[in-house]
Design a protein around this motif. Structure first.
Motif, PDB file in Angstrom:
ATOM      1  N   PRO A 136       0.937  -0.995   0.090  1.00  0.00           N
ATOM      2  CA  PRO A 136       0.091  -0.129   0.018  1.00  0.00           C
ATOM      3  C   PRO A 136       0.926   1.270  -0.081  1.00  0.00           C
ATOM      4  O   PRO A 136       1.889   1.433   0.838  1.00  0.00           O
ATOM      5  CB  PRO A 136      -0.724  -0.056   1.245  1.00  0.00           C
ATOM      6  CG  PRO A 136      -0.725  -1.718   1.490  1.00  0.00           C
ATOM      7  CD  PRO A 136       0.510  -2.027   1.125  1.00  0.00           C
ATOM      8  N   TYR A 172     -10.030  -0.284   5.622  1.00  0.00           N
ATOM      9  CA  TYR A 172      -9.713  -0.743   4.238  1.00  0.00           C
ATOM     10  C   TYR A 172      -9.977   0.622   3.348  1.00  0.00           C
ATOM     11  O   TYR A 172     -10.790   1.726   3.878  1.00  0.00           O
ATOM     12  CB  TYR A 172     -10.892  -1.499   3.868  1.00  0.00           C
ATOM     13  CG  TYR A 172     -10.746  -3.042   4.333  1.00  0.00           C
ATOM     14  CD1 TYR A 172      -9.864  -3.945   3.999  1.00  0.00           C
ATOM     15  CD2 TYR A 172     -11.610  -3.361   5.389  1.00  0.00           C
ATOM     16  CE1 TYR A 172      -9.558  -5.110   4.381  1.00  0.00           C
ATOM     17  CE2 TYR A 172     -11.496  -4.734   6.050  1.00  0.00           C
ATOM     18  CZ  TYR A 172     -10.298  -5.468   5.490  1.00  0.00           C
ATOM     19  OH  TYR A 172     -10.257  -6.710   5.982  1.00  0.00           O
ATOM     20  N   ASP A 190      -9.119  -1.033  -1.787  1.00  0.00           N
ATOM     21  CA  ASP A 190      -9.252  -2.179  -1.317  1.00  0.00           C
ATOM     22  C   ASP A 190     -10.733  -2.730  -1.445  1.00  0.00           C
ATOM     23  O   ASP A 190     -10.857  -3.882  -1.970  1.00  0.00           O
ATOM     24  CB  ASP A 190      -8.912  -2.414   0.077  1.00  0.00           C
ATOM     25  CG  ASP A 190      -7.594  -1.864   0.544  1.00  0.00           C
ATOM     26  OD1 ASP A 190      -6.692  -2.069  -0.204  1.00  0.00           O
ATOM     27  OD2 ASP A 190      -7.411  -1.264   1.628  1.00  0.00           O
ATOM     28  N   ARG A 191     -11.725  -1.948  -1.244  1.00  0.00           N
ATOM     29  CA  ARG A 191     -13.151  -2.357  -1.392  1.00  0.00           C
ATOM     30  C   ARG A 191     -13.292  -2.563  -3.245  1.00  0.00           C
ATOM     31  O   ARG A 191     -14.027  -3.393  -3.376  1.00  0.00           O
ATOM     32  CB  ARG A 191     -14.186  -1.185  -0.942  1.00  0.00           C
ATOM     33  CG  ARG A 191     -14.013  -1.082   0.563  1.00  0.00           C
ATOM     34  CD  ARG A 191     -15.000  -0.010   1.220  1.00  0.00           C
ATOM     35  NE  ARG A 191     -14.626   1.133   0.769  1.00  0.00           N
ATOM     36  CZ  ARG A 191     -14.104   2.154   1.269  1.00  0.00           C
ATOM     37  NH1 ARG A 191     -13.724   1.706   2.681  1.00  0.00           N
ATOM     38  NH2 ARG A 191     -13.829   3.322   1.087  1.00  0.00           N
ATOM     39  N   THR A 212     -12.105  -5.894  -4.002  1.00  0.00           N
ATOM     40  CA  THR A 212     -12.969  -6.881  -3.508  1.00  0.00           C
ATOM     41  C   THR A 212     -14.153  -6.925  -4.677  1.00  0.00           C
ATOM     42  O   THR A 212     -14.415  -7.969  -4.985  1.00  0.00           O
ATOM     43  CB  THR A 212     -13.372  -6.697  -2.375  1.00  0.00           C
ATOM     44  OG1 THR A 212     -12.224  -6.670  -1.420  1.00  0.00           O
ATOM     45  CG2 THR A 212     -14.384  -7.656  -1.673  1.00  0.00           C
ATOM     46  N   PRO A 262      -7.858  -7.601   0.001  1.00  0.00           N
ATOM     47  CA  PRO A 262      -6.387  -7.100   0.211  1.00  0.00           C
ATOM     48  C   PRO A 262      -6.362  -7.152   1.853  1.00  0.00           C
ATOM     49  O   PRO A 262      -7.439  -6.727   2.649  1.00  0.00           O
ATOM     50  CB  PRO A 262      -6.349  -5.826  -0.266  1.00  0.00           C
ATOM     51  CG  PRO A 262      -7.330  -5.842  -1.412  1.00  0.00           C
ATOM     52  CD  PRO A 262      -8.454  -6.508  -0.974  1.00  0.00           C
ATOM     53  N   SER A 269      -5.522  -5.481   5.282  1.00  0.00           N
ATOM     54  CA  SER A 269      -5.685  -3.987   5.756  1.00  0.00           C
ATOM     55  C   SER A 269      -4.270  -3.515   6.010  1.00  0.00           C
ATOM     56  O   SER A 269      -3.582  -4.073   6.713  1.00  0.00           O
ATOM     57  CB  SER A 269      -6.485  -4.020   7.169  1.00  0.00           C
ATOM     58  OG  SER A 269      -6.425  -2.950   7.562  1.00  0.00           O
ATOM     59  N   TYR A 284      -1.081  -5.645  -7.073  1.00  0.00           N
ATOM     60  CA  TYR A 284      -1.407  -6.855  -6.167  1.00  0.00           C
ATOM     61  C   TYR A 284      -1.498  -7.951  -7.024  1.00  0.00           C
ATOM     62  O   TYR A 284      -2.149  -8.318  -7.895  1.00  0.00           O
ATOM     63  CB  TYR A 284      -3.010  -6.420  -5.920  1.00  0.00           C
ATOM     64  CG  TYR A 284      -3.509  -7.392  -4.870  1.00  0.00           C
ATOM     65  CD1 TYR A 284      -2.743  -8.418  -4.250  1.00  0.00           C
ATOM     66  CD2 TYR A 284      -4.957  -7.246  -4.578  1.00  0.00           C
ATOM     67  CE1 TYR A 284      -3.520  -9.202  -3.214  1.00  0.00           C
ATOM     68  CE2 TYR A 284      -5.539  -8.094  -3.487  1.00  0.00           C
ATOM     69  CZ  TYR A 284      -4.753  -9.300  -3.106  1.00  0.00           C
ATOM     70  OH  TYR A 284      -5.341 -10.092  -2.388  1.00  0.00           O
TER      71      TYR A 284
END
Length: 250
Positions: free
Chosen positions: A56, A92, A96-97, A100, A107, A109, A148
């Motif tokens: 991150p 998050y 990240d959201r 998903t 991912p 946190s 990622y």
């Protein structure tokens, strides 16, 4: 063009780097290393066109406000995150959201999991890059992009379940992944480093990070929507490929 992939860990001993050189429809892995220091990251960054880093680049904006409110003894700034839903906002980021939703993966946190220490190191590396080469936007619009590898592999249709670890079963999974890469990208030459990649999930992640960096250079990754752009600039943005792996040599 040269793309750099960094699989960043808190400890340089577990940090890996991969440089892929792209030329006339061919790509060759020209550098692969484990035990990468901050200084080496900056040096490799300077010599590459795009760098994809598996870490991150920032923290959730609500988390920073929460810490500041706690530091200043501001009850309102803290209590607005009371409860499970409130804590999710602290844990998050917007990206990240988004990952998903797009890839079905969650991912780790950056503020509440094992990524905390690598992210602290990443912030320091970003500052060192800024001094040496200029500030790099955290949304990936510069020469540094957040990636990622597990999501990239899934999007590219490469079966990679269980490749993390140092045992024989995990090595066999990584061998299978390289076989899938060879089939999908026959123009990619990594034979000189094949055994090393099979032996280390960190090295494999750095190679996938470098490939994803190429996707960002070709402008074939998902970008933040207008309502996500501010959060991406502050928190970082994970770049997910939108085109097949076979298209990276264009």
């Amino acid at each position: 063009m040269k793309t750099l992939g960094i699989d960043l860990a808190a400890d340089p001993k577990r940090t890996a780097a991969a440089v892929i050189e792209w030329h006339k429809g061919q790509a060759r892995l020209v550098h692969l290393s484990l035990g990468v220091t901050d200084e080496t990251v900056v040096e490799l960054f300077r010599d590459s066109d795009v760098t994809g880093i598996d870490c991150p680049l920032g923290w959730p904006e609500p988390f920073l406000s929460f810490l500041l409110g706690h530091s200043r003894e501001d009850p309102d700034a803290v209590l607005c995150h009371d409860g499970l839903a409130g804590r999710r906002e602290l844990a998050y980021r917007a990206t990240d959201r988004f990952v998903t939703h797009q890839a079905g993966l969650i991912p780790l946190s950056v503020s509440a999991d094992r990524l905390a220490h690598p992210a602290m190191r990443c912030a320091v590396i970003q500052a060192k890059i800024a001094r040496a080469c200029g500030v790099q936007p955290r949304d990936g619009t510069g020469h540094l992009v957040e990636v990622y590898p597990a999501a990239s592999l899934k999007i590219w249709g490469i079966s990679a379940r269980g490749y993390k670890g140092r045992g024989r079963p995990e090595s066999e999974v990584r061998d299978n992944i390289l076989g899938q890469l060879t089939a999908a990208a026959p123009w990619l030459d990594f034979d000189a480093y094949r055994d090393q990649v099979i032996a280390s999930d960190d090295l494999l992640d750095s190679v996938i990070a470098s490939l994803t960096a190429r996707a960002t250079a070709l402008q074939t990754t998902l970008l933040p929507a207008p309502d996500q752009s501010l959060a991406a600039r502050e928190e970082g943005w994970i770049h997910l490929p939108t085109r097949p792996l076979t298209d990276l040599n264009n």
